[in-house]
Design a protein around this motif. Structure first.
Motif, PDB file in Angstrom:
ATOM      1  N   THR A   1       0.851  -0.010   5.361  1.00  0.00           N
ATOM      2  CA  THR A   1       1.044  -1.461   5.383  1.00  0.00           C
ATOM      3  C   THR A   1       2.451  -1.825   4.931  1.00  0.00           C
ATOM      4  O   THR A   1       3.071  -1.112   4.138  1.00  0.00           O
ATOM      5  CB  THR A   1       0.031  -2.178   4.476  1.00  0.00           C
ATOM      6  N   MET A   2       2.936  -2.926   5.445  1.00  0.00           N
ATOM      7  CA  MET A   2       4.261  -3.413   5.050  1.00  0.00           C
ATOM      8  C   MET A   2       4.329  -4.917   5.238  1.00  0.00           C
ATOM      9  O   MET A   2       3.608  -5.500   6.053  1.00  0.00           O
ATOM     10  CB  MET A   2       5.359  -2.714   5.861  1.00  0.00           C
ATOM     11  N   LYS A   3       5.187  -5.538   4.450  1.00  0.00           N
ATOM     12  CA  LYS A   3       5.397  -6.986   4.538  1.00  0.00           C
ATOM     13  C   LYS A   3       6.512  -7.240   5.542  1.00  0.00           C
ATOM     14  O   LYS A   3       7.581  -6.638   5.461  1.00  0.00           O
ATOM     15  CB  LYS A   3       5.773  -7.559   3.172  1.00  0.00           C
TER      16      LYS A   3
ATOM     17  N   ASP B   1       6.201 -12.842   7.187  1.00  0.00           N
ATOM     18  CA  ASP B   1       5.254 -13.072   6.095  1.00  0.00           C
ATOM     19  C   ASP B   1       5.952 -13.598   4.848  1.00  0.00           C
ATOM     20  O   ASP B   1       5.335 -14.216   3.990  1.00  0.00           O
ATOM     21  CB  ASP B   1       4.530 -11.769   5.737  1.00  0.00           C
TER      22      ASP B   1
ATOM     23  N   VAL C   1      -4.916  -6.118   7.943  1.00  0.00           N
ATOM     24  CA  VAL C   1      -5.550  -4.860   7.541  1.00  0.00           C
ATOM     25  C   VAL C   1      -6.952  -4.760   8.141  1.00  0.00           C
ATOM     26  O   VAL C   1      -7.368  -3.694   8.618  1.00  0.00           O
ATOM     27  CB  VAL C   1      -5.602  -4.757   6.004  1.00  0.00           C
TER      28      VAL C   1
ATOM     29  N   SER D   1       0.554  -1.650   9.833  1.00  0.00           N
ATOM     30  CA  SER D   1      -0.059  -2.973   9.779  1.00  0.00           C
ATOM     31  C   SER D   1       0.717  -3.870   8.828  1.00  0.00           C
ATOM     32  O   SER D   1       1.335  -3.394   7.875  1.00  0.00           O
ATOM     33  CB  SER D   1      -1.512  -2.860   9.294  1.00  0.00           C
ATOM     34  N   ARG D   2       0.683  -5.175   9.088  1.00  0.00           N
ATOM     35  CA  ARG D   2       1.154  -6.120   8.090  1.00  0.00           C
ATOM     36  C   ARG D   2       0.224  -6.049   6.877  1.00  0.00           C
ATOM     37  O   ARG D   2      -0.891  -5.550   6.984  1.00  0.00           O
ATOM     38  CB  ARG D   2       1.170  -7.535   8.673  1.00  0.00           C
ATOM     39  N   GLU D   3       0.682  -6.587   5.755  1.00  0.00           N
ATOM     40  CA  GLU D   3      -0.068  -6.447   4.512  1.00  0.00           C
ATOM     41  C   GLU D   3      -1.220  -7.426   4.351  1.00  0.00           C
ATOM     42  O   GLU D   3      -2.081  -7.231   3.494  1.00  0.00           O
ATOM     43  CB  GLU D   3       0.876  -6.628   3.306  1.00  0.00           C
ATOM     44  N   SER D   4      -1.251  -8.480   5.150  1.00  0.00           N
ATOM     45  CA  SER D   4      -2.273  -9.503   4.948  1.00  0.00           C
ATOM     46  C   SER D   4      -3.666  -8.926   5.131  1.00  0.00           C
ATOM     47  O   SER D   4      -3.872  -7.935   5.838  1.00  0.00           O
ATOM     48  CB  SER D   4      -2.073 -10.666   5.925  1.00  0.00           C
ATOM     49  N   LYS D   5      -4.634  -9.579   4.502  1.00  0.00           N
ATOM     50  CA  LYS D   5      -6.018  -9.111   4.581  1.00  0.00           C
ATOM     51  C   LYS D   5      -6.505  -9.092   6.018  1.00  0.00           C
ATOM     52  O   LYS D   5      -7.208  -8.161   6.445  1.00  0.00           O
ATOM     53  CB  LYS D   5      -6.923 -10.005   3.727  1.00  0.00           C
TER      54      LYS D   5
END
Length: 299
Positions: free
Chosen positions: A43-45, A49, A20, A13-17
């Motif tokens: 999670t990763m950026k 992003d 997630v 998943s991307r790191e954004s809230k």
């Protein structure tokens, strides 16, 4: 296809809230259907992003939101990834197919307005990075100036509060998933603002040849049909380019209706049309509407 069910599933998943939260929706579905499976969220950026001061088309397009997750999938560091379908590029690698789609959340767009600002009469600044949205908003709010505003939901809300923006527009699906309905000032109908293709739908991406049967109960057949129609429309209009395109399909019984918007790059001449037919012809209908809307001088 292998039928060996994994004991541990790693979800990227991307790191954004929001990202997630959306991955958590998939996790909960797996846990409900298969409590014996252990799940790890990774999670990763992504590049998309990180670069927020330029429009997406100037730095590489929607692929920047999936690049790092694609690499992790290929390297086996994750087993699947979860994305907002509207953020997925039209060209999907054969080795990393979209394996299924969630039930659609509310597809509409929502306007968030700074306290004390009258969007109908006051002159002010609307922040958005989407040409699709800006072109349609200009017809509704010609009194506004439109400036670039990118970032995740929380970033955009913070910039709206702290900087010289008077309003911004976000996908209502993400706002609802985050439980932030209280910030919404106005919801635009799909007639006022045709959504992006796939808006409100979560896409799950995996590796070809793998067994993802543990997600069968989560996937929506209806979402698969409407997304195939909408994405066929965008793809037929060279959807990887920077031309503003919107497409929204709805199913009633065995029939599907698609409403689409197209505007040639560097033009504000909007073409909008509707087509309907049998659900089994969803892809063909999307391609047909694209041909109708793209004038000969733009082909």
């Amino acid at each position: 296809m292998s039928k060996v069910l994994r004991k541990v599933i790693r979800i990227g998943s991307r790191e954004s809230k929001l990202a997630v939260t959306q991955s958590q929706i998939v996790i909960e579905a797996i846990q409900k259907a298969h409590p014996e499976i252990e799940i790890e969220l990774v999670t990763m950026k992504t590049t998309g992003d990180i670069i927020l001061n330029k429009s997406l088309e100037k730095v590489g397009g929607k692929g920047l939101f999936v690049k790092e997750l694609d690499i992790a999938l290929r390297e086996g560091r994750i087993d699947l990834s979860v994305h907002s379908l509207k953020d997925m590029p039209m060209e999907i690698p054969e080795d990393l197919p979209l394996i299924g789609f969630s039930k659609r959340e509310d597809p509409r767009d929502a306007i968030i307005i700074k306290d004390g600002f009258n969007i109908d009469t006051d002159a002010g600044i609307m922040g958005s990075s989407s040409k699709r949205r800006i072109l349609q908003l200009k017809r509704l709010y010609p009194n506004l100036e439109y400036k670039l505003l990118r970032g995740n939901v929380q970033t955009r809300l913070r910039k709206l509060e702290e900087e010289d923006y008077n309003a911004t527009v976000l996908a209502l699906a993400g706002i609802k998933r985050l439980g932030l309905e209280n910030v919404v000032s106005k919801i635009l109908s799909t007639e006022e603002m045709i959504p992006a293709a796939g808006q409100g739908i979560l896409a799950v991406q995996g590796r070809s040849g793998e067994d993802y049967s543990f997600l069968e109960d989560f996937f929506s057949k209806e979402s698969a049909i409407v997304s195939s129609c909408e994405r066929a429309f965008v793809t037929a209009l060279n959807g990887g380019c920077t031309s503003p395109i919107a497409g929204y399909a709805q199913i009633s019984g065995d029939e599907i209706e698609l409403r689409g918007l197209y505007c040639e790059e560097d033009s504000e001449e909007i073409c909008i049309g509707t087509i309907h037919g049998d659900c089994k012809d969803a892809v063909k209908l999307g391609e047909t509407l694209a041909k109708r809307l793209k004038p000969k001088k733009w082909r």
